[in-house]
Design a protein around this motif. Structure first.
Motif, short mmCIF file in Angstrom:
data_model
loop_
_atom_site.label_atom_id
_atom_site.label_comp_id
_atom_site.label_asym_id
_atom_site.label_seq_id
_atom_site.Cartn_x
_atom_site.Cartn_y
_atom_site.Cartn_z
N GLU A 435 39.64 44.56 54.29
CA GLU A 435 40.27 45.43 53.57
C GLU A 435 40.96 45.16 52.51
O GLU A 435 40.98 46.01 51.71
N ALA A 436 40.27 44.22 51.80
CA ALA A 436 40.95 43.92 50.00
C ALA A 436 39.59 44.98 49.34
O ALA A 436 39.51 45.83 49.67
N PRO A 437 40.45 45.76 47.99
CA PRO A 437 39.71 46.51 47.41
C PRO A 437 38.89 45.72 46.57
O PRO A 437 39.17 45.40 45.92
N MET A 438 37.54 45.15 47.23
CA MET A 438 36.10 44.92 46.60
C MET A 438 35.68 46.15 45.66
O MET A 438 35.46 46.65 46.94
N ALA A 439 34.44 45.59 44.97
CA ALA A 439 33.97 46.33 43.72
C ALA A 439 32.93 46.80 45.27
O ALA A 439 32.09 47.36 44.76
N ALA A 440 32.24 45.36 45.75
CA ALA A 440 30.51 45.29 46.63
C ALA A 440 30.79 46.47 48.06
O ALA A 440 32.42 45.48 48.50
N PRO A 441 29.87 47.35 47.87
CA PRO A 441 30.21 46.93 49.78
C PRO A 441 30.03 46.76 50.22
O PRO A 441 29.33 46.40 50.32
N MET A 442 30.59 46.61 52.02
CA MET A 442 30.05 45.85 52.78
C MET A 442 30.74 46.58 54.10
O MET A 442 31.31 47.30 54.07
N VAL A 443 28.91 46.67 54.95
CA VAL A 443 28.65 47.18 55.79
C VAL A 443 28.29 46.79 57.07
O VAL A 443 28.05 45.63 57.29
N SER A 444 29.30 45.85 58.44
CA SER A 444 29.29 45.67 59.20
C SER A 444 28.69 45.98 60.89
O SER A 444 28.88 47.32 60.99
N ILE A 445 27.31 46.10 61.47
CA ILE A 445 26.57 46.43 62.35
C ILE A 445 26.28 46.19 63.54
O ILE A 445 26.19 44.68 62.86
N ASP A 446 26.86 46.30 64.62
CA ASP A 446 26.07 45.66 65.36
C ASP A 446 24.84 45.57 65.85
O ASP A 446 24.13 46.53 65.97
N LYS A 447 23.83 44.65 67.09
CA LYS A 447 23.08 44.95 67.72
C LYS A 447 22.35 46.28 67.91
O LYS A 447 21.16 46.18 67.23
N ASP A 448 23.37 46.89 68.15
CA ASP A 448 22.92 48.40 68.82
C ASP A 448 23.10 49.30 67.24
O ASP A 448 23.16 50.61 67.74
N LEU A 449 23.12 48.93 65.95
CA LEU A 449 23.51 49.54 65.19
C LEU A 449 23.95 50.75 64.93
O LEU A 449 24.23 51.62 64.55
N VAL A 450 26.10 50.14 65.78
CA VAL A 450 27.44 50.74 64.80
C VAL A 450 27.99 50.33 64.94
O VAL A 450 28.29 48.90 64.32
N VAL A 451 28.15 50.80 63.52
CA VAL A 451 28.99 50.20 62.80
C VAL A 451 30.49 50.00 63.38
O VAL A 451 31.12 50.52 63.84
N THR A 452 31.40 48.35 62.56
CA THR A 452 31.92 48.16 63.50
C THR A 452 33.15 47.73 62.01
O THR A 452 34.30 48.04 62.62
N LEU A 453 32.19 47.57 61.13
CA LEU A 453 33.97 47.32 59.81
C LEU A 453 32.83 48.00 58.65
O LEU A 453 31.69 47.86 58.45
N VAL A 454 34.55 48.42 58.30
CA VAL A 454 33.94 48.89 56.32
C VAL A 454 34.62 48.81 55.19
O VAL A 454 35.91 48.58 55.81
N ASN A 455 34.45 47.54 54.10
CA ASN A 455 35.82 47.67 53.47
C ASN A 455 36.01 49.09 53.06
O ASN A 455 35.12 49.86 52.77
N ARG A 456 36.89 49.07 51.92
CA ARG A 456 37.26 50.05 50.68
C ARG A 456 36.39 50.42 50.12
O ARG A 456 35.76 51.49 49.73
N ALA A 457 35.27 49.18 48.99
CA ALA A 457 34.33 49.98 48.56
C ALA A 457 32.96 50.68 49.15
O ALA A 457 32.29 51.38 48.87
N GLY A 458 32.69 50.17 50.85
CA GLY A 458 31.76 51.29 50.98
C GLY A 458 32.65 52.53 51.82
O GLY A 458 31.87 53.23 51.56
N GLU A 459 33.21 52.85 51.90
CA GLU A 459 34.52 53.96 51.58
C GLU A 459 33.93 54.75 50.52
O GLU A 459 34.04 55.96 50.21
N ASP A 460 34.23 54.19 49.58
CA ASP A 460 33.60 54.64 48.14
C ASP A 460 32.33 55.40 47.93
O ASP A 460 32.26 56.16 47.65
N LEU A 461 31.81 54.50 48.69
CA LEU A 461 29.94 54.48 48.61
C LEU A 461 29.23 55.38 49.40
O LEU A 461 29.16 56.68 49.47
N LEU A 462 29.79 55.32 50.52
CA LEU A 462 29.99 56.58 51.51
C LEU A 462 30.77 58.43 51.30
O LEU A 462 30.23 59.01 51.78
N GLY A 463 31.51 57.99 50.53
CA GLY A 463 32.50 59.13 50.52
C GLY A 463 32.81 59.14 52.05
O GLY A 463 33.57 60.59 51.34
#
Length: 814
Positions: A435-463
């Motif tokens: 949840e912190a405003p980090m510069a590096a985008p991070m995305v967590s995906i489960d083994k079924d390729l479903v997104v479970t977590l996205v940080n704020r930098a990831g939101e900026d990258l994905l738009g």
């Protein structure tokens, strides 16, 4: 044949030879040549041949036993028919013992190397049953043989049956019980006393004829050996007692023989009686020894298990509390004090719900302990808090297990508390990290390729926002090309994790990403890692992204600059090689004609072309002097070019005594000081001053320094050369009282072609290359050179070189 098979074959041959020797000895020592032997120890040896050999060899060993027994009977003086019958009977006895033992032990018939064990009393019972079967087999066979030959049947059967049973029970344990290690020093005296008492008791028994009571005197002493020592020691003593008692009885000694004589019995009956005595002695001693060894081993294992249990309780990181069915604490481990600060003594004897570190509802725990008597009310797993002595709380997970008696009622409760405070903190930290405003985008995906977590930098990258991404499949977020690439990387990371049961190495790839809002093209470095749980099971992936557009541009520019610099260095290297080759070529070409000129000048001065006038001689001296100067310049250029181009590994690496080098240099400069008014002194050490290096190059260093001192020192001056140790270094010091060197020119002294101003003013000949050559040689030897000089005050050149390893160690120790 394997090594084990060769050992087994040698053992079988040795036992057959021993069986032959024992059979011959028993027949030779029997008191009545016409009677059967009262003891046949060869029976135990022949049974051991089969029991210690693989079963696949038995078809060959059984006939060998028959042949050995027949040969022993023949050499012992028995008729041919008796020898053949008893040989076949003895082979049948050994086969019967082996088959019964293998059947009773249920040894794997598919294992060709299966060995019969003799470890405990059950094994000895099986051995007794097999020995009885073998003895009965031999008794029946011997009786049949005697019946065919018209000899006494019953007398033979009742004599040989106990004889073979006693031999088997006494000798086979020697072969089947593993030999013991040397007796402990503390028990050697006890063993010596026990063995001495056995010998005394046996001697007293065999010398007594009044009654049979003394026969029981050695038995307690043998039981002493069985209880206190290794079973093999008891088996050896039983064998020795059996051999001595049998020999003495057969020669009319001992209470059994004398009692039989007084009763009018035949000596064969006396032999049978002593064999029954030996059977009782073996059955009393050897099972006791095996039972005692089994008990000691069991006690050792119990003690080891107790130590392991105590060590486990003391070293485990979890709190362990054991209470009875009323909730009273019986035992706790050291982790309680380590995690809560409360000592174990303060907890033992209290009710579980009254412990100060357990802040839970008392009613809940009381209901758990005093509910159903079978303990079903105790929760198996629950999460709760523990209070530390200083007041802070720990989050723990309680694992409870109930110990029940034979009726199924609860007797004890074992509670294990695992501290999960740090795990909860880590989980909260991860959530905060995403949840912190980090510069590096991070995305967590489960083994079924479903997104479970996205940080704020990831939101900026994905738009897009995290609410629009979490819970959606990967294919709905990326373009088909990027989705396929990422899916391939995820599969590779998952396979590596499953193969190694560990998180596999991360897979890093650069993506070209186009921003959905402004259309800008970015270079994104994406790292994909497989995530596994504590059990090593693959649970998902973590994708880290980083905008490296500017970094890649800088990297490409740096690569181009490095390529340009590499090309420039290569060109400079080629120029330097060409320069060295040019200098070498020019020096050779210059030295050859100059040498010819000097040579012809010498011939002219010697009058080879006619008489030379005084004026002509002076001109020839000038020509020769300048020619020699040119030759010296050419030589110095060749040496310097060789030093510049020569590989350091081609130099000699050997111990060099600088004292010997100085003596050679003193001889080399002798022509230079001839006719001069100079005082030259050498101060050399008494013992060798050894360095590691090239002797020819080190000689050049000292000769050049001394030559310069001679050249730049006027007559009436002095030159000194001193060698000494300074720590782990060898020091060469060359001093003179010459013209000296200006202080502002000393920094350029070791550059090529440099000559000081006062040397030029005095027109002292020289090339300006000597000190440059010296500096290069000293540096390559790991040393350094310094100069201390002033105009008209002379110069001192100091060279320091590392001592050889041995001399350096001696210097350090000194």
């Amino acid at each position: 044949m394997s090594a084990a098979s060769r050992v087994a074959a040698v053992r079988a041959v040795v036992l057959l030879v021993v069986a032959f020797a024992l059979g011959v000895t028993a027949l030779v020592l029997r008191p009545d040549p016409s009677a059967v032997a009262t003891w046949w120890p060869a029976a135990g040896a022949t049974c051991g041949v089969l029991l210690l050999s693989p079963r696949r060899w038995w078809p060959a060993l059984v006939p060998a036993i028959a042949v050995v027994t027949f040969a022993a009977n023949g050499l012992g003086g028995r008729p041919l028919g008796v020898g053949v019958g008893l040989g076949l009977t003895n082979a049948a006895e050994a086969l019967a013992v082996g088959m019964v033992l293998h059947r009773l032990h249920r040894l794997d018939r598919h294992d060709p190397d299966a060995r019969v064990p003799l470890r405990d009393t059950d094994d000895y019972l099986r051995l007794f049953l097999a020995a009885a079967a073998g003895a009965l087999t031999f008794g029946a066979g011997a009786a049949l043989t005697m019946a065919v030959l018209g000899q006494p049947v019953w007398e033979t059967a009742r004599t040989v049956t106990p004889s073979h049973l006693a031999a088997t029970l006494v000798i086979l344990p020697l072969l089947l019980i593993p030999a013991c290690r040397p007796v402990d020093v503390r028990r050697r005296a006890e063993l010596a006393v026990q063995a001495g008492l056995v010998a005394v008791a046996l001697g007293a028994t065999l010398s007594t004829s009044s009654s049979l009571a003394p026969l029981f005197v050695p038995l307690p002493l043998l039981v002493w050996a069985a209880v206190r020592f290794h079973p093999f020691v008891a088996a050896v003593e039983v064998f020795l007692v059996a051999a001595i008692a049998t020999w003495a009885t057969s020669h009319g000694l001992g209470p059994i023989a004398l009692f039989s004589d007084r009763a009018g019995s035949h000596h064969l009956l006396a032999g049978a009686n002593v064999q029954m005595y030996l059977i009782c002695m073996a059955l009393l001693t050897l099972p006791t020894a095996l039972a005692s060894a089994q008990r000691l081993e069991l006690l050792r294992r119990i003690d080891l298990e107790r130590q392991l249990s105590s060590t486990t309780l003391a070293t485990t990181a979890a709190i362990i509390v054991v209470s009875d069915n009323r909730g009273v604490v019986q035992q706790v481990n050291e982790a309680l004090e380590r995690l809560t600060g409360f000592s174990a003594e303060s907890a033992v004897g209290q009710r579980f719900w009254e412990l100060p570190m357990v802040p839970v509802e008392r009613r809940e725990l009381v209901r758990a302990f005093f509910g159903p008597r079978d303990g079903s009310g105790v929760p198996e797993l629950r999460e709760a808090d523990l209070v530390h002595r200083d007041g802070h709380r720990l989050r723990v997970v309680w694992n409870n297990n109930v110990v029940r008696d034979a009726r199924g009622e609860m007797t004890h409760v074992v509670c294990t508390a695992t501290d999960v405070t740090s795990e909860l903190t880590s989980r909260q930290l991860v959530e905060h990290l995403f949840e912190a405003p980090m510069a590096a985008p991070m995305v967590s995906i489960d083994k079924d390729l479903v997104v479970t977590l996205v940080n704020r930098a990831g939101e900026d990258l994905l738009g897009v926002s995290a609410d629009d991404v979490v819970g959606h499949h990967l294919d709905t977020l990326l373009s088909p090309r990027l989705a396929e690439t990422l899916r391939r990387d995820l599969g590779q990371a998952a396979r590596a994790a499953q193969r190694d049961a560990l998180p596999g190495p991360p897979i890093t790839r650069d993506w070209t990403w186009r921003r959905p809002d402004d259309g800008r093209t970015l270079t994104v470095s994406t790292t994909v890692s497989a995530v596994t749980d504590g059990a090593g099971e693959h649970v998902g992936y973590l994708v880290l992204a980083r905008d490296v557009t500017a970094m890649r541009s800088i990297h490409e520019a740096l690569v181009r600059a490095l390529d340009t610099e590499r090309d420039a260095v290569e060109r400079l290297r080629r120029v330097d090689d060409a320069k060295n080759e040019f200098v070498s070529t020019v020096s050779h070409e210059l030295r050859t004609p100059t040498t010819s000129i000097v040579g012809y000048t010498e011939m002219l001065r010697d009058g080879s072309a006619g008489e030379v006038s005084e004026e002509q001689g002076a001109l020839l001296d000038v020509i020769a002097r300048n020619g020699e100067r040119l030759i010296a310049v050419a030589n110095d250029l060749l040496v310097l070019a060789g030093l510049d181009s020569q590989d350091r590994t081609t130099w000699a690496e050997e111990p060099v005594d600088l004292g010997e080098v100085a003596q050679q240099a003193q001889q080399a400069i002798a022509p230079l000081i001839a006719g001069r008014s100079l005082q030259v002194s050498f101060d050399l050490p008494d013992r060798p001053l050894t360095v590691t290096g090239d002797p020819s190059h080190l000689d050049r260093v000292l000769v050049n320094l001394l030559s310069n001192a001679v050249k730049f020192t006027p007559d009436q001056g002095s030159i000194g050369c001193r060698l000494y140790r300074c720590g782990t270094r060898a020091v060469i010091e060359v001093s003179d009282t010459g013209i000296g060197i200006p202080e502002d020119e000393q920094a350029d002294l070791f550059t090529k072609f440099f000559r000081s101003s006062n040397a030029q003013d005095r027109a002292i000949p020289g090339t300006g290359l000597g000190l440059s050559i010296i500096h290069r040689i000293v540096t390559e030897h790991g040393g350094d050179i310094m100069v201390r000089s002033a105009p008209h005050e002379g110069s001192t050149f100091t060279v320091r070189l590392p001592l050889a390893v041995r001399d350096a160690r001696l210097a350090s120790a000194g």
